[in-house]
Design a protein around this motif. Structure first.
Motif, PDB file in Angstrom:
ATOM      1  N   GLN A 138       2.122  -9.282  -2.251  1.00 39.60           N
ATOM      2  CA  GLN A 138       1.126 -10.048  -1.355  1.00 39.60           C
ATOM      3  C   GLN A 138       0.438  -8.708  -0.502  1.00 39.60           C
ATOM      4  O   GLN A 138      -0.016  -9.050   0.611  1.00 39.60           O
ATOM      5  N   THR A 139       0.559  -7.608  -1.083  1.00 41.43           N
ATOM      6  CA  THR A 139       0.032  -6.296  -0.536  1.00 41.43           C
ATOM      7  C   THR A 139      -0.898  -5.574  -1.369  1.00 41.43           C
ATOM      8  O   THR A 139      -0.688  -5.639  -2.374  1.00 41.43           O
ATOM      9  N   THR A 156      -3.292  -6.334   8.898  1.00 43.08           N
ATOM     10  CA  THR A 156      -2.092  -5.628   9.028  1.00 43.08           C
ATOM     11  C   THR A 156      -2.229  -4.622   7.929  1.00 43.08           C
ATOM     12  O   THR A 156      -2.531  -4.775   6.851  1.00 43.08           O
ATOM     13  N   GLN A 211      -2.148  -2.641   2.533  1.00 42.13           N
ATOM     14  CA  GLN A 211      -2.662  -3.691   3.451  1.00 42.13           C
ATOM     15  C   GLN A 211      -2.252  -5.076   3.013  1.00 42.13           C
ATOM     16  O   GLN A 211      -1.897  -5.076   1.949  1.00 42.13           O
ATOM     17  N   GLU A 212      -2.298  -6.122   3.659  1.00 46.69           N
ATOM     18  CA  GLU A 212      -2.296  -7.499   3.500  1.00 46.69           C
ATOM     19  C   GLU A 212      -3.411  -7.892   2.635  1.00 46.69           C
ATOM     20  O   GLU A 212      -4.618  -7.553   2.820  1.00 46.69           O
TER      21      GLU A 212
END
Length: 214
Positions: A138-139, A156, A211-212
């Motif tokens: 999930q990034t 984030t 990054q998210e």
């Protein structure tokens, strides 16, 4: 000129036109959407050659240890070597290319994933391109060469490098670095910042921005 050298020349010419390359790895469980590949040159690394129809692959390289048949590879490498198939494949990408997508290089052995990051870092020492590593997590993982980069980040993010690097971060984020600040290799100093819009990031070496996914 050998067959693989002819294919390499054709690939490099194709890559220079749009300035975009998709590199397909062994772990590709499915192919990228076809419309993403139409305006790009496509390179397959070893078993990645089996993820796409042959007519969609402009060049393939590997040692054959994960391809269904080594005969399907344009450039067959020795298994006994001190570098990776990905590293050699990235070396074949012309300097005019501005965006490189890596697809099918995450989700397996951790040591392989770390070495892939090292290959990206080495590539960016000599190329002014953005690298997008598509992952199953999930990034989103982006990699940039040295210089100033304008990004829009909401959420984030972390900045990491594999060598000592001076960073400056200005714009809409919780933790700016208003003057060049030295961060060590994989320093926690760059972890868990929060972007709220447009940022300017300057670095004197290649770096990764994680990054998210939104």
């Amino acid at each position: 000129m050998s067959s693989h050298k002819s294919r390499l020349s054709e690939f490099q010419a194709q890559a220079t036109k749009p300035g975009c390359v998709w590199v397909i790895g062994t772990l590709a469980q499915n192919a990228p959407a076809p419309h993403l590949l139409t305006q790009a040159a496509v390179m397959a690394i070893d078993g990645g050659v089996d993820a796409l129809p042959p007519q969609q692959v402009h060049y393939s390289v590997g040692d054959g240890d994960s391809a269904k048949s080594s005969a399907n590879l344009d450039e067959l490498l020795s298994i006994n070597k001190d570098t990776s198939d990905l590293s050699i494949g990235l070396e074949r990408i012309p300097r005019a290319v501005k965006i490189v997508h890596l697809w099918g290089f995450s989700g397996a052995r951790f040591d392989h994933e770390l070495c892939n990051l090292g290959a990206i870092h080495q590539f960016l020492l000599n190329h002014q391109a953005k690298v997008i590593l598509h992952t199953q997590r999930q990034t989103a993982l982006l990699a940039f060469p040295s210089g100033e980069h304008q990004l829009e980040i909401n959420g984030t993010f972390s900045l990491l490098s594999l060598q000592e690097t001076h960073f400056t971060i200005t714009g809409d984020c919780h933790y700016p670095l208003l003057s060049p600040t030295l961060l060590g290799p994989l320093s926690a100093h760059g972890l868990s910042n929060i972007g709220q819009g447009k940022l300017s990031i300057t670095a004197d070496g290649p770096f990764f921005c994680i990054q998210e996914r939104l």
